[in-house]
Design an enzyme around this catalytic site. Structure first.
Site, PDB file in Angstrom:
ATOM      1  N   PRO A   1       0.831  -1.214   0.000  1.00 27.80           N
ATOM      2  CA  PRO A   1       0.000   0.000   0.000  1.00 27.80           C
ATOM      3  C   PRO A   1       0.859   1.256   0.000  1.00 27.80           C
ATOM      4  O   PRO A   1       1.865   1.333   0.709  1.00 27.80           O
ATOM      5  CB  PRO A   1      -0.804  -0.125   1.292  1.00 27.80           C
ATOM      6  N   GLU A   2       0.463   2.228  -0.806  1.00 29.95           N
ATOM      7  CA  GLU A   2       1.158   3.510  -0.851  1.00 29.95           C
ATOM      8  C   GLU A   2       0.320   4.551  -0.120  1.00 29.95           C
ATOM      9  O   GLU A   2      -0.674   4.216   0.522  1.00 29.95           O
ATOM     10  CB  GLU A   2       1.426   3.893  -2.310  1.00 29.95           C
TER      11      GLU A   2
ATOM     12  N   HIS B   1      -5.871 -15.600  10.180  1.00 28.12           N
ATOM     13  CA  HIS B   1      -4.902 -14.528   9.941  1.00 28.12           C
ATOM     14  C   HIS B   1      -5.174 -13.282  10.767  1.00 28.12           C
ATOM     15  O   HIS B   1      -4.531 -12.259  10.564  1.00 28.12           O
ATOM     16  CB  HIS B   1      -4.879 -14.166   8.457  1.00 28.12           C
TER      17      HIS B   1
ATOM     18  N   ARG C   1       0.349 -12.736   5.063  1.00 28.07           N
ATOM     19  CA  ARG C   1       1.775 -12.971   4.811  1.00 28.07           C
ATOM     20  C   ARG C   1       2.669 -12.397   5.907  1.00 28.07           C
ATOM     21  O   ARG C   1       3.878 -12.642   5.908  1.00 28.07           O
ATOM     22  CB  ARG C   1       2.163 -12.394   3.451  1.00 28.07           C
TER      23      ARG C   1
ATOM     24  N   LYS D   1      22.145  15.589  -9.151  1.00 26.18           N
ATOM     25  CA  LYS D   1      21.915  14.151  -8.991  1.00 26.18           C
ATOM     26  C   LYS D   1      21.869  13.444 -10.353  1.00 26.18           C
ATOM     27  O   LYS D   1      21.196  13.904 -11.274  1.00 26.18           O
ATOM     28  CB  LYS D   1      20.604  13.893  -8.246  1.00 26.18           C
TER      29      LYS D   1
END
Length: 295
Positions: free
Chosen positions: A2-3, A102, A125, A166
């Site tokens: 997830p972002e 879970h 997981r 950069k």
């Protein structure tokens, strides 16, 4: 994983039901997730009220009345959800009254307005984790994070300062959490497409010799904000495992312009390009070779 939009969606779903609730009891169904649960986690939570539900980058921050803060990272398959309280009916998102295997952490809550409920952390997981801090400022996960991309401190000038000189590809530079906090592979690809910048462009080439942002970097700052806000409005993106606090999916994946669309026509109006995929730093990058260019 997830972002920012997915974590923000979870935060907004939890906030009205958690703030003001008292944690009556904590149940740990295993000793660890990605890392061991903090020692004395239950004792640190029980009896405290939840003051606020916040977010920093991809972390949920739940502040308690005793001054402690819960930090939660969802990993790849982690989720927080509510279940009804009471043995006379099954919890809201269970098919039976028996909790799924879970469900690793359960908080029994009592809210003055909403009554009793369970808050459950599930993670098939177990790549997520939960930590507890007396002072959240001491958390190593938050140390050195860049500005929030939806905050006032994020802009083209701030990126120019980080990017000057950069030789890192712009995609990798945006994924650096020290530059901007919370971005991941999906939304970087979508923002670069909207700004019409190739993901292989070196970050320093978006900055003038005097250290000022070029127009393309101004476009990129706006694209990042727009993509994130649209994704939050759509409840984030569900590719496989993400679920919001109500157990539902996000829908922004239906609006992807390039991510996971290799071989599809570019979504930019008037562009005849075909979305391509390359690998950068071991991760897939999706882009249009026609409308995404060098500055």
């Amino acid at each position: 994983m997830p972002e920012l939009p997915e974590v923000e969606t979870v935060r907004r779903g939890l906030q009205p039901w958690l703030e003001g609730a008292r944690i009556d009891h904590v149940t740990l169904n295993r000793p660890n997730l990605r890392f061991p649960f903090p020692r004395n986690l239950a004792q640190g939570l029980e009896g405290s009220a939840i003051v606020s539900v916040g977010r920093r980058a991809k972390y949920l921050l739940i502040t308690l009345s005793n001054g402690k803060t819960i930090l939660s990272h969802l990993g790849m398959t982690g989720s927080w959800r509510f279940a009804e309280h009471g043995i006379d009916k099954p919890p809201r998102y269970y098919e039976t009254a028996t909790p799924p295997r879970h469900d690793h952490l359960v908080l029994d809550l009592d809210h003055p307005e909403h009554g009793k409920s369970h808050l459950i952390y599930a993670d098939p997981r177990r790549f997520g984790f939960v930590d507890l801090y007396d002072d959240i400022a001491t958390s190593p996960y938050l140390a050195g994070l860049g500005p929030e991309p939806l905050g006032n401190d994020f802009n083209a000038a701030a990126m120019a300062e980080k990017f000057a000189g950069k030789k890192t590809p712009i995609k990798a530079a945006l994924l650096d959490q020290r530059v901007v906090a919370g971005l991941g592979n999906i939304y970087v690809a979508e923002a670069l497409h909207r700004a019409h910048i190739l993901p292989t462009v070196l970050a320093g080439t978006l900055v003038t010799a005097k250290g000022k942002p070029k127009p393309a970097l101004e476009d990129l700052a706006g694209a990042v904000r727009t993509v994130l806000l649209e994704a939050i409005a759509s409840g984030g993106s569900t590719l496989r495992d993400f679920r919001n606090a109500e157990g539902g999916n996000g829908y922004f994946q239906h609006n992807f312009a390039v991510y996971d669309r290799e071989g599809d026509a570019c979504a930019t109006p008037g562009c005849a390009g075909i979305v391509q995929r390359i690998v950068q730093s071991g991760r897939s990058t999706f882009f249009c070779p026609m409308c995404q260019k060098k500055p």
